[in-house]
Design a protein around this motif. Sequence first.
Motif, PDB file in Angstrom:
ATOM      1  N   ILE A  74      30.343  51.434  45.437  1.00  0.00           N
ATOM      2  CA  ILE A  74      29.869  52.791  46.488  1.00  0.00           C
ATOM      3  C   ILE A  74      30.139  52.534  47.320  1.00  0.00           C
ATOM      4  O   ILE A  74      30.625  51.309  48.311  1.00  0.00           O
ATOM      5  CB  ILE A  74      28.121  51.410  46.815  1.00  0.00           C
ATOM      6  CG1 ILE A  74      27.186  51.879  45.400  1.00  0.00           C
ATOM      7  CG2 ILE A  74      27.314  52.152  47.880  1.00  0.00           C
ATOM      8  CD1 ILE A  74      25.673  50.245  46.175  1.00  0.00           C
ATOM      9  N   VAL A  75      30.880  53.802  48.025  1.00  0.00           N
ATOM     10  CA  VAL A  75      32.002  54.046  48.615  1.00  0.00           C
ATOM     11  C   VAL A  75      31.124  55.152  49.448  1.00  0.00           C
ATOM     12  O   VAL A  75      30.275  55.655  49.599  1.00  0.00           O
ATOM     13  CB  VAL A  75      33.164  54.823  47.908  1.00  0.00           C
ATOM     14  CG1 VAL A  75      33.851  55.225  49.189  1.00  0.00           C
ATOM     15  CG2 VAL A  75      33.476  53.562  47.331  1.00  0.00           C
ATOM     16  N   GLY A  81      33.966  49.977  51.481  1.00  0.00           N
ATOM     17  CA  GLY A  81      33.331  49.873  49.886  1.00  0.00           C
ATOM     18  C   GLY A  81      32.724  49.031  49.735  1.00  0.00           C
ATOM     19  O   GLY A  81      33.017  47.613  49.725  1.00  0.00           O
ATOM     20  N   LYS A  82      31.854  49.428  48.812  1.00  0.00           N
ATOM     21  CA  LYS A  82      31.312  47.911  48.139  1.00  0.00           C
ATOM     22  C   LYS A  82      31.239  47.854  46.661  1.00  0.00           C
ATOM     23  O   LYS A  82      30.774  48.473  46.290  1.00  0.00           O
ATOM     24  CB  LYS A  82      29.862  46.783  48.938  1.00  0.00           C
ATOM     25  CG  LYS A  82      29.108  47.490  48.671  1.00  0.00           C
ATOM     26  CD  LYS A  82      27.506  47.012  48.395  1.00  0.00           C
ATOM     27  CE  LYS A  82      26.211  47.587  48.616  1.00  0.00           C
ATOM     28  NZ  LYS A  82      24.754  47.326  49.304  1.00  0.00           N
ATOM     29  N   LEU A 132      31.519  42.426  46.292  1.00  0.00           N
ATOM     30  CA  LEU A 132      33.033  42.570  46.851  1.00  0.00           C
ATOM     31  C   LEU A 132      32.579  43.811  47.887  1.00  0.00           C
ATOM     32  O   LEU A 132      32.256  44.711  47.278  1.00  0.00           O
ATOM     33  CB  LEU A 132      33.294  42.435  46.318  1.00  0.00           C
ATOM     34  CG  LEU A 132      35.393  42.507  46.503  1.00  0.00           C
ATOM     35  CD1 LEU A 132      35.579  41.272  47.139  1.00  0.00           C
ATOM     36  CD2 LEU A 132      35.994  42.721  45.572  1.00  0.00           C
ATOM     37  N   VAL A 133      32.752  43.470  49.439  1.00  0.00           N
ATOM     38  CA  VAL A 133      32.221  44.613  50.152  1.00  0.00           C
ATOM     39  C   VAL A 133      34.119  44.478  50.588  1.00  0.00           C
ATOM     40  O   VAL A 133      35.255  43.643  50.897  1.00  0.00           O
ATOM     41  CB  VAL A 133      32.050  43.760  51.542  1.00  0.00           C
ATOM     42  CG1 VAL A 133      31.796  44.883  52.608  1.00  0.00           C
ATOM     43  CG2 VAL A 133      30.674  43.704  51.257  1.00  0.00           C
ATOM     44  N   PHE A 134      34.253  45.727  50.749  1.00  0.00           N
ATOM     45  CA  PHE A 134      36.035  46.200  51.222  1.00  0.00           C
ATOM     46  C   PHE A 134      36.082  46.800  51.498  1.00  0.00           C
ATOM     47  O   PHE A 134      34.718  47.807  51.794  1.00  0.00           O
ATOM     48  CB  PHE A 134      37.260  45.884  49.528  1.00  0.00           C
ATOM     49  CG  PHE A 134      36.328  47.222  48.737  1.00  0.00           C
ATOM     50  CD1 PHE A 134      37.084  48.610  48.732  1.00  0.00           C
ATOM     51  CD2 PHE A 134      35.275  47.151  47.437  1.00  0.00           C
ATOM     52  CE1 PHE A 134      36.590  49.557  47.889  1.00  0.00           C
ATOM     53  CE2 PHE A 134      34.668  48.559  47.106  1.00  0.00           C
ATOM     54  CZ  PHE A 134      35.227  49.495  46.921  1.00  0.00           C
ATOM     55  N   VAL A 143      40.046  41.761  43.415  1.00  0.00           N
ATOM     56  CA  VAL A 143      39.406  41.467  42.540  1.00  0.00           C
ATOM     57  C   VAL A 143      39.737  40.614  41.159  1.00  0.00           C
ATOM     58  O   VAL A 143      38.708  40.158  40.537  1.00  0.00           O
ATOM     59  CB  VAL A 143      40.154  43.062  42.128  1.00  0.00           C
ATOM     60  CG1 VAL A 143      39.461  42.985  39.960  1.00  0.00           C
ATOM     61  CG2 VAL A 143      39.273  44.335  42.385  1.00  0.00           C
ATOM     62  N   GLN A 144      40.692  39.820  41.058  1.00  0.00           N
ATOM     63  CA  GLN A 144      40.586  38.637  40.279  1.00  0.00           C
ATOM     64  C   GLN A 144      40.318  37.428  40.839  1.00  0.00           C
ATOM     65  O   GLN A 144      39.810  36.856  40.004  1.00  0.00           O
ATOM     66  CB  GLN A 144      42.527  38.552  39.662  1.00  0.00           C
ATOM     67  CG  GLN A 144      42.597  37.732  38.712  1.00  0.00           C
ATOM     68  CD  GLN A 144      42.606  38.507  37.323  1.00  0.00           C
ATOM     69  OE1 GLN A 144      42.222  39.669  37.419  1.00  0.00           O
ATOM     70  NE2 GLN A 144      42.635  37.821  36.760  1.00  0.00           N
TER      71      GLN A 144
END
Length: 174
Positions: A74-75, A81-82, A132-134, A143-144
Amino acid sequence: MILRRLVSCFALALLVTAPLVSAETLDLTNAKSNAAATVLVARFFESLGLDVNNKDEVQFGLRFGGYGLVLTPIVSAENGGKLNAYINYTSNNPANLENPKLLSLVNEINLKYNYVSAYVDQDGDLCFRYVLVFDKQLEPKLVQRWLKQIEVQTNAIRAEYGAKLKPFLAKKEK
């Protein structure tokens, strides 16, 4: 003998992390929609050497650490994004929605584990959601680490609660 084992372990570590080292950061700043972001994120995960499947404009599947994940990016311009990662244990038992014993176990998991949201969906399936919120950029190492955290935490939940949850879950289909 010990030196040979160290060399083979080092070679295996290089083999596993080689795609990760060569991958570049994914910038989603110009993604026009969630559908566009989903395509880009799925390609990014493939570039990391991960087992991506069942891609569409909303979600994609990923095999990692023995688990089948469903990822939905979701951006938005306002919120960055998440990534939502879901692990679903299908039981198709609507009675699970009102089962106090299962709901108590789900609440216990949510109180004990920080990075997961356990819940029972409308079909009565047990689900784990990891987020994961970014900020519009996905870095390969982030990510890893996130995927590894999902694996480790899900393994811990299964080890601790697996026997108690088993009566509420369907048998694994082949």
